[in-house]
Write a protein that holds these residues in place. Structure first.
Motif, mmCIF file in Angstrom:
data_model
loop_
_atom_site.group_PDB
_atom_site.id
_atom_site.type_symbol
_atom_site.label_atom_id
_atom_site.label_comp_id
_atom_site.label_asym_id
_atom_site.label_seq_id
_atom_site.Cartn_x
_atom_site.Cartn_y
_atom_site.Cartn_z
ATOM 1 N N GLY A 1 -11.190 4.704 -3.701
ATOM 2 C CA GLY A 1 -12.058 4.855 -2.524
ATOM 3 C C GLY A 1 -12.699 6.231 -2.480
ATOM 4 O O GLY A 1 -13.901 6.369 -2.234
ATOM 5 N N GLY B 1 0.846 -1.186 0.000
ATOM 6 C CA GLY B 1 0.000 0.000 0.000
ATOM 7 C C GLY B 1 0.875 1.226 0.000
ATOM 8 O O GLY B 1 2.031 1.178 -0.444
ATOM 9 N N LYS C 1 -4.188 2.067 9.685
ATOM 10 C CA LYS C 1 -4.978 1.178 8.827
ATOM 11 C C LYS C 1 -6.285 0.790 9.515
ATOM 12 O O LYS C 1 -7.343 0.771 8.895
ATOM 13 N N LYS D 1 -8.407 -1.014 -8.385
ATOM 14 C CA LYS D 1 -7.088 -0.358 -8.380
ATOM 15 C C LYS D 1 -7.305 1.141 -8.328
ATOM 16 O O LYS D 1 -8.307 1.650 -8.852
#
Ligand code: EPU
Length: 287
Positions: free
Chosen positions: A228, A137, A204, A220
């Motif tokens: 998001g 990430g 997270k 992706k």
């Protein structure tokens, strides 16, 4: 699949553990999807090679299942062979086999005071899957910590592949045609690693619905954008089809409320794609 029975006989003869019509949903973090016709758990590397050889002879397609963390299995399941490297889970220092759980490895190396994997705090799955897909990430990707991998071709030949040749890129590598058997990692002593790990993990936990049934990020990130944020900005948090809904915590996660089917998930994916004007490419694998 005319050669099905003879493939089963081959496995029995070589005492390679397998089950027929094994439901795959419990082997995934999303908990959706149908069964695998053959579900094989080789006891060692030689048996992995045997499975490939037999599958080729019997013309049965083979898929490798890692920790099932980034995977949506269709409701009709998988007609060929699914191989899980459950029994390849040894670690010797920096060398670790593919079936080793990633979260455990990350935590262990951090507690040993070694840096290299702390960016993967909170990432589920197996080491083999993580390496093949270059999991990671914003804080880093596993490829950066790989010295080399030992990987098997579908012909059963084992090759040592260095980091450069492995071709790590955003959520992918050049290892797709191989089965990763083990990876050797670059782990360096670092006093600050524990604090960094805790920070990454708590950030997270704040941002993502960890612990729910999901496949992690579904899409992706389009170049220069955040999937998001795009899904969120188009008012899709909470959008639902059947038992699948868009997480209210992070809009790139879809959650299974316990009753979702894969078909619910795909219809939700379609709904999101129709409403978001930027092309969203799936990040999860679909079987
Ligand atoms: N955002 C929103 N609404 C949301 C979600 C995010 O506005 O519902 C905004 C955030 O506020 C932030 C931006 O979008 O400004 C980016 O979000 P975030 O920081 O959560 O990171 P991400 O780009 O969405 C990526 C990886 C994650 C990885 C995190 C953290 C992808 C598709 N996602 O998420 O990977 O955990 O960085 O390192 O590359 C995964 O692969 O399954 C995954 C979750």
């Amino acid at each position: 699949m005319h050669a099905g029975p003879s493939f089963g006989t081959f496995l029995e003869e070589r005492r390679i553990p397998f089950r027929r019509n094994e439901p795959l949903a419990p082997h995934t973090t999303f908990r959706v999807g149908g069964p695998a016709k053959f579900f094989v758990e080789p006891l060692n590397e030689d048996q992995v090679a045997d499975v490939f050889r037999a599958a080729r002879e019997c013309d049965v397609p083979v898929r490798i299942l890692g920790g099932g963390a980034n995977l949506v299995v269709r409701d009709e399941g998988v007609s060929g062979v699914v191989v899980k490297l459950t029994h390849l889970r040894r670690r010797e220092g920096s060398r670790v086999q593919a079936g080793y759980p990633l979260a455990r490895l990350v935590k262990e190396t951090v507690m040993e005071g070694c840096s290299g994997l702390e960016a993967l705090a909170g990432v589920p799955g197996s080491v083999g899957g993580a390496v093949t897909m270059n999991a990671g990430g914003r804080n880093g990707e596993i490829g950066a910590a790989v010295r080399y991998v030992d990987a098997m071709t579908h012909e059963g030949e084992v090759r040592r592949i260095g980091r450069e040749e492995a071709g790590f890129r955003y959520r992918g590598s050049a290892l797709d045609g191989y089965v990763v058997l083990a990876a050797d990692l670059e782990l360096l002593p670092d006093e600050g690693v524990r604090d960094r790990y805790e920070e990454i993990l708590s950030a997270k936990k704040r941002a993502q619905p960890l612990g729910r049934w999901s496949a992690g990020c579904m899409f992706k990130n389009p170049p220069g954008q955040s999937a998001g944020r795009l899904v969120d900005e188009h008012g899709l948090k909470g959008a639902r089809v059947g038992g699948a809904y868009v997480s209210r915590k992070h809009a790139n996660f879809m959650i299974n409320d316990g009753t979702a089917t894969a078909s619910d998930v795909f219809r939700l994916v379609d709904l999101v794609r129709r409403r978001v004007p930027v092309e969203l490419e799936l990040e999860v694998l679909v079987w």
